[in-house]
Design an enzyme around this catalytic site. Structure first.
Site, PDB file in Angstrom:
ATOM      1  N   GLU A   1      25.122   0.983  -6.224  1.00  0.00           N
ATOM      2  CA  GLU A   1      25.197   2.443  -6.262  1.00  0.00           C
ATOM      3  C   GLU A   1      26.541   2.945  -5.733  1.00  0.00           C
ATOM      4  OE1 GLU A   1      22.534   6.298  -4.831  1.00  0.00           O
ATOM      5  OE2 GLU A   1      22.413   4.432  -3.702  1.00  0.00           O
TER       6      GLU A   1
ATOM      7  N   LYS B   1      20.088  10.486 -11.114  1.00  0.00           N
ATOM      8  CA  LYS B   1      19.131  10.178 -10.046  1.00  0.00           C
ATOM      9  C   LYS B   1      18.205  11.360  -9.797  1.00  0.00           C
ATOM     10  CE  LYS B   1      19.199   8.348  -5.286  1.00  0.00           C
ATOM     11  NZ  LYS B   1      20.112   7.860  -4.221  1.00  0.00           N
TER      12      LYS B   1
ATOM     13  N   CYS C   1      18.467   3.725  -6.578  1.00  0.00           N
ATOM     14  CA  CYS C   1      18.174   3.646  -5.146  1.00  0.00           C
ATOM     15  C   CYS C   1      16.871   4.311  -4.709  1.00  0.00           C
ATOM     16  CB  CYS C   1      19.367   4.169  -4.352  1.00  0.00           C
ATOM     17  SG  CYS C   1      19.354   3.620  -2.614  1.00  0.00           S
TER      18      CYS C   1
END
Length: 294
Positions: free
Chosen positions: A43, A116, A153
């Protein structure tokens, strides 16, 4: 058999963005020479993990998509005939930014992107200051090497995200990651957190009958504000099979390049043995969209 060789880059970043990118480039070439067809990076791989503090100057790290990074990694992908999963700080417009994974096809084009969706806001992980929650939904990205369910993540902790990718034909779940230890935690607590992080993703693999790839950064990055003791990223990048079996795992402390051969057709057998998708009671799940059931 539908096989694929996957390459993972677990890297320790520093404040020199050009150096980080140079080392990533070399690693991609090295993995391609070892036969990797799909290469996954961690990431926000171009820079330090800047979200340890709330600093408006850090917005200067953001870039447009398409932009410099997609052009660079597109060139590398084309030269080395590989698909690359990147993780970028996207500048969508003035004052509007995302944490965005971009998948680069073998010909250098953008196969697709994912913004995300779940954004944390914890000490040393002040991502809500920087990132607007994603608005592209949970949709896998079709590539020449397979259908990729790319998440990022904090999305790792949400079974709903993995399930929605699986229900749309994802063949692999992929998580570029930046997670580590908080300095004040006990050694026992640190290990509980790392084990939980790995366990929940192994659960996604099992419940969906899919391989999972998680690529974390590694090494220590100080807190510029000195309010916390910084983050010791715990590495441990790994790949698991569709029954949650660990196929390969990187060091907790060192940079590593890993390659692993995956038989994507094995998921078909696993889903026949354990037909979780068949037995889902979709007629009874309406309340899942509520925040909490009183």
């Amino acid at each position: 058999m539908k096989g694929i060789k996957i390459g993972l880059i677990q890297q320790h970043n520093n404040a020199d963005k050009a150096d980080n990118i140079s080392r990533l480039t070399k690693s991609i070439v090295d993995l391609a020479h070892k036969g990797a067809q799909l290469i996954v990076m961690q990431e926000l791989h171009n820079s330090l993990y800047f979200c340890q503090t709330e600093n408006v100057d850090c917005f200067e790290l953001a870039e447009n998509i398409p932009g410099p990074s997609t052009e660079l990694f597109g060139k590398i992908a084309k030269e080395n005939n590989v698909v690359i999963v990147t993780s970028l700080f996207e500048k969508r417009a003035a004052g509007l930014y995302h944490n965005t994974a971009v998948v680069i096809e073998k010909d250098g084009s953008i196969a697709g992107k994912y913004r995300k969706m779940h954004i944390p806001d914890d000490p040393a992980y002040y991502e809500k200051f920087y990132f607007t929650p994603g608005d592209l939904g949970f949709h896998p990205i079709q590539t020449s090497v397979g259908c990729l369910g790319v998440l990022v993540c904090w999305d790792q902790w949400y079974p709903e995200a993995a399930r929605l990718m699986a229900l749309q034909g994802a063949e692999i779940l992929i998580y570029p990651t930046a997670i580590g230890f908080e300095s004040s935690d006990t050694s026992e607590e640190k290990q509980r957190q790392r084990n939980a992080w790995q366990t929940v993703q192994r659960g996604h693999a099992i419940s969906n009958g899919l391989p999972v790839v998680a690529v974390n950064r590694v090494g220590y990055e100080p807190d510029p504000s000195e309010i916390t003791g910084g983050i010791q990223f715990w590495g441990t990048s790994f790949v698991v099979g569709p029954q949650g079996e660990i196929l390969i795992q990187a060091s907790e402390t060192k940079e590593e390049l890993l390659t692993i051969d995956i038989d994507l057709s094995h998921s078909e057998n696993v889903r026949r043995w354990w037909p979780f998708l068949r037995d889902r009671r979709i007629d009874q799940y309406g309340d899942i969209t509520k925040r909490y059931i009183e």
